[in-house]
Design a protein around this motif. Structure first.
Motif, mmCIF file in Angstrom:
data_model
loop_
_atom_site.group_PDB
_atom_site.id
_atom_site.type_symbol
_atom_site.label_atom_id
_atom_site.label_comp_id
_atom_site.label_asym_id
_atom_site.label_seq_id
_atom_site.Cartn_x
_atom_site.Cartn_y
_atom_site.Cartn_z
ATOM 1 N N UNK A 232 -20.029 35.366 34.900
ATOM 2 C CA UNK A 232 -19.355 34.851 36.086
ATOM 3 C C UNK A 232 -19.349 35.923 37.181
ATOM 4 N N UNK A 233 -19.455 35.534 38.450
ATOM 5 C CA UNK A 233 -19.343 36.514 39.524
ATOM 6 C C UNK A 233 -17.908 36.997 39.675
ATOM 7 N N UNK A 234 -17.729 37.986 40.510
ATOM 8 C CA UNK A 234 -16.383 38.508 40.754
ATOM 9 C C UNK A 234 -15.500 37.398 41.311
ATOM 10 N N UNK A 235 -14.199 37.507 41.013
ATOM 11 C CA UNK A 235 -13.278 36.421 41.394
ATOM 12 C C UNK A 235 -13.270 36.154 42.897
ATOM 13 N N UNK A 236 -13.609 37.164 43.719
ATOM 14 C CA UNK A 236 -13.582 36.961 45.168
ATOM 15 C C UNK A 236 -14.654 35.985 45.645
ATOM 16 N N UNK A 237 -15.709 35.830 44.845
ATOM 17 C CA UNK A 237 -16.780 34.896 45.219
ATOM 18 C C UNK A 237 -17.046 33.907 44.086
ATOM 19 N N UNK A 238 -16.055 33.680 43.237
ATOM 20 C CA UNK A 238 -16.246 32.789 42.085
ATOM 21 C C UNK A 238 -16.606 31.379 42.533
ATOM 22 N N UNK A 239 -16.121 30.958 43.701
ATOM 23 C CA UNK A 239 -16.414 29.607 44.172
ATOM 24 C C UNK A 239 -17.874 29.436 44.584
ATOM 25 N N UNK A 240 -18.594 30.551 44.700
ATOM 26 C CA UNK A 240 -20.024 30.461 45.025
ATOM 27 C C UNK A 240 -20.874 30.162 43.800
ATOM 28 N N UNK A 241 -20.270 30.212 42.601
ATOM 29 C CA UNK A 241 -21.047 30.064 41.371
ATOM 30 C C UNK A 241 -21.705 28.688 41.281
ATOM 31 N N UNK A 242 -20.932 27.627 41.531
ATOM 32 C CA UNK A 242 -21.489 26.277 41.470
ATOM 33 C C UNK A 242 -22.581 26.046 42.495
ATOM 34 N N UNK B 46 2.084 47.815 52.452
ATOM 35 C CA UNK B 46 2.600 46.502 52.084
ATOM 36 C C UNK B 46 1.686 45.828 51.063
ATOM 37 N N UNK B 47 0.474 46.346 50.934
ATOM 38 C CA UNK B 47 -0.477 45.856 49.943
ATOM 39 C C UNK B 47 -0.582 46.902 48.842
ATOM 40 N N UNK B 48 -0.183 46.549 47.628
ATOM 41 C CA UNK B 48 -0.153 47.497 46.517
ATOM 42 C C UNK B 48 -1.511 48.143 46.285
ATOM 43 N N UNK B 49 -2.589 47.400 46.554
ATOM 44 C CA UNK B 49 -3.923 47.951 46.297
ATOM 45 C C UNK B 49 -4.238 49.112 47.227
ATOM 46 N N UNK B 50 -3.717 49.068 48.459
ATOM 47 C CA UNK B 50 -3.952 50.196 49.373
ATOM 48 C C UNK B 50 -3.166 51.412 48.929
ATOM 49 N N UNK B 51 -1.944 51.196 48.442
ATOM 50 C CA UNK B 51 -1.156 52.311 47.917
ATOM 51 C C UNK B 51 -1.851 52.905 46.698
ATOM 52 N N UNK B 52 -2.306 52.041 45.789
ATOM 53 C CA UNK B 52 -3.014 52.527 44.608
ATOM 54 C C UNK B 52 -4.296 53.267 45.003
ATOM 55 N N UNK B 53 -4.957 52.788 46.042
ATOM 56 C CA UNK B 53 -6.173 53.414 46.579
ATOM 57 C C UNK B 53 -5.865 54.873 46.924
ATOM 58 N N UNK C 64 -11.222 50.823 38.984
ATOM 59 C CA UNK C 64 -9.839 51.236 38.731
ATOM 60 C C UNK C 64 -8.834 50.211 39.257
ATOM 61 N N UNK C 65 -9.145 49.605 40.413
ATOM 62 C CA UNK C 65 -8.204 48.669 41.036
ATOM 63 C C UNK C 65 -8.483 47.217 40.675
ATOM 64 N N UNK C 66 -9.616 46.961 39.989
ATOM 65 C CA UNK C 66 -9.955 45.593 39.617
ATOM 66 C C UNK C 66 -10.351 44.731 40.801
ATOM 67 N N UNK C 67 -11.049 45.330 41.771
ATOM 68 C CA UNK C 67 -11.498 44.601 42.956
ATOM 69 C C UNK C 67 -12.992 44.834 43.145
ATOM 70 N N UNK C 68 -13.613 44.111 44.070
ATOM 71 C CA UNK C 68 -15.043 44.279 44.323
ATOM 72 C C UNK C 68 -15.277 45.473 45.244
#
Length: 375
Positions: free
Chosen positions: A155-165, A293-300, A317-321
């Motif tokens: 499966x592709x990354x969740x950010x583009x999962x809708x492109x799979x079909x 305000x975005x936890x991912x930026x703080x974790x970054x 590490x952050x689980x993002x693309x």
């Protein structure tokens, strides 16, 4: 050494308007307008009313069918690129900037399976190793049976999962897919772009001249402070396309040409100087607080506190693309909290500790109406 870098940048970097690139960027902006508005709100930016009027005019001119087709090929994630990656690849691997009409003609001559293979790459480029499972991409992209088998398992990354079909649909019917995108491009050019291409060109070229003057005045400083990149990145031919329709953006696209030479295209928004230029203390404070305000930026930032990291490390590490890494990095670049340096053939993000201290001090001043250090 400084003169050597300056000469390298002057030799490799070219500011040139690419009409074909603006053409597909226009379609991508329409398909992802909600995402673009959210992005602008994050940066506390007001989109140019003229650009918004172009969006509205384009939507009014498109037939319902054409709009559905535009969404099919462009809607999944403006910053990641998915099915539309194939169209960027077709444009950016050409030696010279193309008009939209010339590119449409060139694309019509390109085999449908080649374009669809690039769509697969676009959806999976940040999970390519997992997709290939030990196979060589140069082999897989020519074997649609094997490619279909691999896509079924991954499966592709969740950010583009809708492109799979839609991707499977394109893979199973490449010639039908080609008829669809060729019809879309011809119709969009005829009904929309041909009416707006001259004002788009004029606005983009005016901004391009402004940025080129800044670049020529001090190439290395422009790349570090405005483009927010490591100058050593541009050791190959690079075209800066300054885009009016994009407004704000700073995206590097890397491709290999048919001669296996690496080329870089930078899509640079006409109003980037408003983002990466100086801001008032209050605005800086608001954006500094917004950054966390975005936890991912703080974790970054916390990740970089220990040591520099390259993009894929941060993504893992952050689980993002990697595309999301670039998205959040642009926000942090705005505040000069990070910088990029090239080491061991990789681009590493570094925390700007002194800048972090400065912004903490500014925030103290604004929030408490007192100078830092006061008791």
């Amino acid at each position: 050494m400084a003169d050597t870098m300056k000469n390298t940048l002057l030799k490799n970097i070219n500011f040139a308007y690419n009409e074909a690139l603006e053409f597909i960027l226009f379609m991508g902006m329409i398909a992802n307008e909600e995402q673009i508005r959210t992005w602008a709100a994050d940066y506390k930016i007001e989109l140019d009313p003229l650009a918004l009027s172009y969006h509205e005019e384009a939507r009014s001119l498109l037939s319902p069918h054409a709009h559905r087709e535009l969404l099919f090929f462009f809607q999944f994630n403006f910053f990641h690129k998915a099915l539309d990656f194939a169209f960027f690849e077709s444009i950016c691997t050409w030696a010279e900037p193309l008009t939209a009409e010339a590119w449409i003609t060139r694309l019509e001559e390109s085999p449908a399976k080649k374009v669809v293979a690039e769509m697969v790459y676009g959806v999976y480029y940040d999970k390519l190793e997992e997709l290939l499972d030990g196979n060589d991409w140069e082999v897989v992209k020519k074997d649609f049976r094997l490619m279909t088998e691999l896509l079924t398992r991954t499966k592709p990354h969740h950010e583009v999962i809708e492109a799979h079909g839609p991707l499977f649909e394109c893979l199973n019917h490449p010639e039908d897919t080609k008829q669809r995108y060729m019809q879309l491009f011809k119709q969009f050019y005829r009904d929309v772009f041909s009416l707006l291409k001259e004002p788009l060109r004029k606005a983009s070229e005016e901004a391009s001249r402004r940025y080129e003057e800044m670049f020529l005045d001090n190439p290395e400083r422009f790349i570090r402070e405005v483009n927010k990149n490591e100058p050593a990145l541009y050791d190959v031919p690079t075209n800066f396309h300054v885009s009016f329709i994009t407004q704000f953006g700073n995206h590097c696209l890397f491709f290999n040409t048919s001669e296996s030479e690496r080329v870089v295209t930078v899509i640079f928004g006409v109003h980037n100087d408003l983002i990466f230029g100086p801001a008032a203390d209050r605005e800086k404070t608001e954006l500094f607080l917004k950054a966390f305000s975005d936890k991912r930026r703080l974790d970054f930032l916390l990740l970089l506190r220990n040591r520099p990291h390259y993009g894929q490390e941060i993504a893992t590490a952050l689980g993002i693309t990697p595309a999301a890494v670039s998205y959040h990095a642009n926000f942090l670049f705005f505040l000069d909290l990070i910088e990029i340096k090239r080491e061991d053939h990789r681009l590493y993000y570094h925390l700007q500790v002194d800048k972090l201290r400065e912004l903490l001090a500014i925030t103290t001043k604004v929030m408490l109406d007192e100078e830092p250090g006061r008791i």
